[in-house]
Design an enzyme around this catalytic site. Structure first.
Site, PDB file in Angstrom:
ATOM      1  N   GLU A 187       0.850  -1.205   0.095  1.00  0.00           N
ATOM      2  CA  GLU A 187      -0.053  -0.090  -0.026  1.00  0.00           C
ATOM      3  C   GLU A 187       0.778   1.304   0.011  1.00  0.00           C
ATOM      4  O   GLU A 187       0.538   2.066  -0.775  1.00  0.00           O
ATOM      5  CB  GLU A 187      -0.901   0.138   1.248  1.00  0.00           C
TER       6      GLU A 187
ATOM      7  N   GLU B 286      -3.275 -10.365   3.026  1.00  0.00           N
ATOM      8  CA  GLU B 286      -3.886 -10.278   4.374  1.00  0.00           C
ATOM      9  C   GLU B 286      -4.950 -11.560   4.605  1.00  0.00           C
ATOM     10  O   GLU B 286      -5.145 -11.841   5.853  1.00  0.00           O
ATOM     11  CB  GLU B 286      -4.399  -8.815   4.751  1.00  0.00           C
TER      12      GLU B 286
END
Length: 270
Positions: free
Chosen positions: A115, A135
């Site tokens: 990110e 994740e």
């Protein structure tokens, strides 16, 4: 306490380096605080026209350090909210830095590290780099939801549902990154790109970046990122049997054992 983020300026280029190489530059609370400060420092220095974000050692970043979260005992959505909001605020601080930014990526660029890289304006990667948001494989999800705006819906769906990693070549094909170069040319290629940008007057660079970021935000990027924080809090607090098992293994056998158990679950279905 050692610096977890290094900062140096060479001519018109500032370099911010994540510096926990023994932990694959996993982002803990100290690194987060230092990175916030270094981003602000680069933004306020008018001698700096381009900012490079890099990682020391063999990885860019493996993401947020889940050891911190396990030690804190964070469980409920209310407990998760300020933690995840701060993670998002850090990434969006980089997104909004009013100068061109270049992520320089080698090795793992995963989860919150991916990110951060996506929040940069450009990404130069070595041919050994791997990208992904894994994740979901341990009961979490991407906190700063930038990927749909960068590579589109269908491939984002695939990567976020599976948690799979992709190579630098695949990331380049998808438009996630700008350039793939041999590992021994990574630093020079990123520096060369920064110096191609730097002759432009700073006010023009600022305004050009403003125009680009406003175009994405007009598509709803900031609204989507903000809305995702609430969903991420619910995901992290879901406390599924798999999450409980992961945490139990981590407490008794350590994080490596828990990650090995997680990986074996997904390998068994291949």
């Amino acid at each position: 306490m050692s610096d977890t983020v290094l900062y140096e300026v060479a001519g018109p280029v500032a370099r911010i380096t994540l510096n926990r190489p023994d932990k694959l530059n996993a982002i803990n609370s100290q690194m987060l605080r230092e990175l916030e400060g270094r981003i602000d420092q680069a933004a306020s220095d008018d001698a700096v026209k381009v900012v490079i974000l890099a990682g020391s050692g063999r990885a860019f970043s493996a993401g947020y350090d889940i050891t911190d979260e396990m030690e804190d005992g964070t469980e409920t959505a209310l407990e998760w909210q300020p933690i995840l909001q701060r993670d998002v605020d850090l990434t969006m601080r980089l997104w909004a830095l009013p100068k061109p930014t270049i992520a320089v990526v080698q090795g793992y660029c995963l989860a919150g590290g991916c990110e951060l890289a996506m929040a940069c304006d450009l990404i130069v990667a070595s041919d050994t780099a791997q990208f992904g948001e894994p994740e979901i494989q341990y009961g979490s999800g991407p906190v700063t939801l930038l990927m749909p705006f960068i590579i589109g819906q269908k491939k984002t769906n695939e990567l976020l549902f599976t948690g799979d990693r992709i190579s630098a070549e695949e990331a380049h094909r998808l438009g996630l990154i700008n350039r793939v170069v041999p590992a021994d040319e990574l630093e020079s290629s990123a520096r060369e790109l920064a110096l191609r940008i730097a002759p432009t007057p700073l006010p023009i660079l600022r305004l050009t970046k403003q125009a680009i970021t406003r175009a994405y935000e007009a598509q709803g990027l900031r609204a989507a990122v903000a809305a995702n924080v609430d969903v991420s809090c619910l995901i992290n607090s879901a406390n599924t049997p798999e999450q409980q098992e992961f945490d139990a293994i981590a407490k008794t056998g350590g994080l490596k054992a828990a990650l090995s158990w997680r990986d074996s679950r997904y390998r068994s279905h291949l």
